[in-house]
Design an enzyme around this catalytic site. Structure first.
Site, PDB file in Angstrom:
ATOM      1  N   LYS A 145       0.796  -1.236   0.000  1.00 34.83           N
ATOM      2  CA  LYS A 145       0.000   0.000   0.000  1.00 34.83           C
ATOM      3  C   LYS A 145       0.827   1.284   0.000  1.00 34.83           C
ATOM      4  O   LYS A 145       0.323   2.368   0.324  1.00 34.83           O
ATOM      5  CB  LYS A 145      -1.021   0.042   1.157  1.00 34.83           C
ATOM      6  CG  LYS A 145      -1.846  -1.189   1.345  1.00 34.83           C
ATOM      7  CD  LYS A 145      -2.276  -1.843   0.053  1.00 34.83           C
ATOM      8  CE  LYS A 145      -3.371  -1.130  -0.677  1.00 34.83           C
ATOM      9  NZ  LYS A 145      -3.644  -1.853  -1.977  1.00 34.83           N
TER      10      LYS A 145
ATOM     11  N   HIS B 188       7.028  -7.366  -2.333  1.00 36.94           N
ATOM     12  CA  HIS B 188       6.805  -6.696  -1.042  1.00 36.94           C
ATOM     13  C   HIS B 188       7.758  -7.262   0.012  1.00 36.94           C
ATOM     14  O   HIS B 188       7.616  -6.974   1.202  1.00 36.94           O
ATOM     15  CB  HIS B 188       5.371  -6.933  -0.547  1.00 36.94           C
ATOM     16  CG  HIS B 188       4.320  -6.182  -1.306  1.00 36.94           C
ATOM     17  ND1 HIS B 188       4.479  -4.884  -1.736  1.00 36.94           N
ATOM     18  CD2 HIS B 188       3.056  -6.538  -1.679  1.00 36.94           C
ATOM     19  CE1 HIS B 188       3.379  -4.499  -2.362  1.00 36.94           C
ATOM     20  NE2 HIS B 188       2.507  -5.466  -2.341  1.00 36.94           N
TER      21      HIS B 188
ATOM     22  N   SER C 146      -4.644   2.506   4.468  1.00 35.49           N
ATOM     23  CA  SER C 146      -4.838   1.899   3.152  1.00 35.49           C
ATOM     24  C   SER C 146      -4.845   0.367   3.270  1.00 35.49           C
ATOM     25  O   SER C 146      -5.667  -0.318   2.636  1.00 35.49           O
ATOM     26  CB  SER C 146      -3.716   2.373   2.218  1.00 35.49           C
ATOM     27  OG  SER C 146      -3.896   1.857   0.940  1.00 35.49           O
TER      28      SER C 146
HETATM   29  P1  A3P Z   1      -5.194   4.557  -0.702  1.00 34.06           P
HETATM   30  O1  A3P Z   1      -5.778   3.283  -0.212  1.00 34.06           O
HETATM   31  O2  A3P Z   1      -4.701   5.440   0.412  1.00 34.06           O
HETATM   32  O3  A3P Z   1      -6.055   5.293  -1.655  1.00 34.06           O
HETATM   33  P2  A3P Z   1      -0.252  -0.268  -3.678  1.00 34.06           P
HETATM   34  O4  A3P Z   1      -0.258  -0.113  -5.155  1.00 34.06           O
HETATM   35  O5  A3P Z   1       1.120  -0.315  -3.071  1.00 34.06           O
HETATM   36  O6  A3P Z   1      -1.133  -1.383  -3.235  1.00 34.06           O
HETATM   37  O7  A3P Z   1      -0.840   1.074  -3.054  1.00 34.06           O
HETATM   38  C1  A3P Z   1      -2.191   1.400  -3.178  1.00 34.06           C
HETATM   39  C2  A3P Z   1      -2.356   2.816  -2.673  1.00 34.06           C
HETATM   40  O8  A3P Z   1      -1.761   3.721  -3.622  1.00 34.06           O
HETATM   41  C3  A3P Z   1      -3.834   3.191  -2.555  1.00 34.06           C
HETATM   42  O9  A3P Z   1      -3.872   4.174  -1.518  1.00 34.06           O
HETATM   43  C4  A3P Z   1      -4.059   3.813  -3.934  1.00 34.06           C
HETATM   44  O10 A3P Z   1      -5.197   4.634  -4.018  1.00 34.06           O
HETATM   45  C5  A3P Z   1      -2.774   4.618  -4.088  1.00 34.06           C
HETATM   46  N1  A3P Z   1      -2.502   4.991  -5.477  1.00 34.06           N
HETATM   47  C6  A3P Z   1      -2.534   4.196  -6.566  1.00 34.06           C
HETATM   48  N2  A3P Z   1      -2.287   4.913  -7.671  1.00 34.06           N
HETATM   49  C7  A3P Z   1      -2.090   6.179  -7.268  1.00 34.06           C
HETATM   50  C8  A3P Z   1      -1.792   7.401  -7.960  1.00 34.06           C
HETATM   51  N3  A3P Z   1      -1.683   7.439  -9.274  1.00 34.06           N
HETATM   52  N4  A3P Z   1      -1.662   8.517  -7.224  1.00 34.06           N
HETATM   53  C9  A3P Z   1      -1.776   8.494  -5.881  1.00 34.06           C
HETATM   54  N5  A3P Z   1      -2.066   7.377  -5.176  1.00 34.06           N
HETATM   55  C10 A3P Z   1      -2.221   6.234  -5.863  1.00 34.06           C
END
Ligand code: A3P
Length: 304
Positions: A55, A117, A147
């Site tokens: 996340k 991860h 998240s």
């Molecule tokens: P939130 O749950 O806070 O919205 P991962 O890809 O490591 O699983 O992380 C997911 C998190 O990154 C989620 O956070 C998601 O919304 C956010 N995320 C994904 N794409 C993004 C972007 N282009 N800009 C900002 N945040 C992004």
């Protein structure tokens, strides 16, 4: 069997899984069961691997990296969903299957883009031996925890998160899949002293995506023109990634990721933790963070 039909069959047998420890780190049962093969993953010198605690902005960085590699051409990035373009090396479905990511990665042509991860001590040693470039992305603990909580609610392979209060305790204690956030961010931070690791922060990407995209391109020894940089910024802005079926995980069956509970692209902000944390929880976490990160030189911003 194609990945699509494996996903369908997985969806039918989907159950929440309790983590199993590998070298003291809680991981999915499928990962633990296949640990020997994962540990002996054969990296190639031109592999690029994106490493994160869950996340932290993994998918965002993956899309940016692919756009950079594809010269800013969104059509080329639409060739497949992100999880097919960049295998998640340790991911193994919780039921026996041929689509373990390390098997898929074996058949991919070079140069490969990969994701993990794993905490630094569990990265398969051949990545160090081959001197592969690594991009690490870290996100402040409070937004990361929030998240991850929503991700546990929607992703049906993760254990039930319980209430937010219970979940936060598990998060702080390092009981969740992929273990302690502190060990993760600190371990990778130290590793960059002796290995080519670009260590990025979610908050910096949010504040100044152009600057961080340029840092990544430079790390990859690629020069980007201004129009290409602008196209990458536009393509990877939160709203566009949320609408992009090749990045937003809507191609995963809803029995596995139930996006009606919480979308994968949920909020994409810095500071959403304020909607979840009590003042006492926030102050306590500040204290723990100060203690755990003391002397490391590693600092995080929890708001912009
Ligand atoms: P939130 O749950 O806070 O919205 P991962 O890809 O490591 O699983 O992380 C997911 C998190 O990154 C989620 O956070 C998601 O919304 C956010 N995320 C994904 N794409 C993004 C972007 N282009 N800009 C900002 N945040 C992004």
């Amino acid at each position: 069997m194609s990945l699509e039909s494996e996903l369908e069959s997985l969806a039918l047998r989907c159950t929440r899984q309790k983590p199993v420890e590998v070298e003291g780190v809680p991981l999915f049962t499928g990962i633990a069961a296949n640990w020997d093969s994962i540990w002996h993953f054969k990296a190639r010198p031109d592999d690029l691997i994106i490493c994160t605690y869950p996340k932290a902005g993994t998918t965002w960085t993956q899309e940016i990296v692919d756009m950079i590699k594809q010269g800013g051409d969104p059509e080329k990035c639409a060739r497949a969903p992100i999880y097919k373009r960049m295998p998640f090396i340790e991911y193994c479905p919780p039921i026996p299957s041929s689509s373990s990511s390390f098997e898929i990665a074996k058949t991919m042509p070079s140069p490969r883009l990969l994701k993990t991860h794993l905490p630094v001590q569990l990265l398969p040693p051949s990545f160090w031996q081959q001197n592969c470039k690594i991009i690490y992305v870290a996100r402040n603990i409070k937004d990361c925890a929030v998240s991850y909580f929503h991700f546990h609610l929607m992703h049906q392979f993760f254990p039930e998160p319980g209430t937010w209060d219970q979940f936060l305790e598990d998060f702080i204690a390092g009981n969740l899949n992929w273990g302690s956030w502190f060990d993760h961010v600190r371990g990778w931070w130290l590793a960059k002293n002796h290995h080519p690791i670009l260590y990025l922060f979610y908050e910096d990407m949010k504040e100044n995506p152009t600057q961080e995209i340029c840092k990544i391109a430079q790390f990859l020894d690629l020069e980007l023109s201004e129009p290409v940089i602008n196209r990458i910024v536009q393509h990877t802005v939160f709203e566009n990634m949320k609408a992009n079926p090749h990045a937003n995980y809507t191609t995963i069956p809803s029995q596995i990721m139930d996006q009606t509970v919480s979308p994968f692209m949920r909020k994409g902000t810095v500071g959403d933790w304020k909607e979840h944390f009590t003042v006492a929880q926030s102050e306590r976490l500040d204290d723990i963070c100060a203690r755990e990160l003391e002397g490391s030189g590693l600092t995080f911003r929890t708001q912009l």
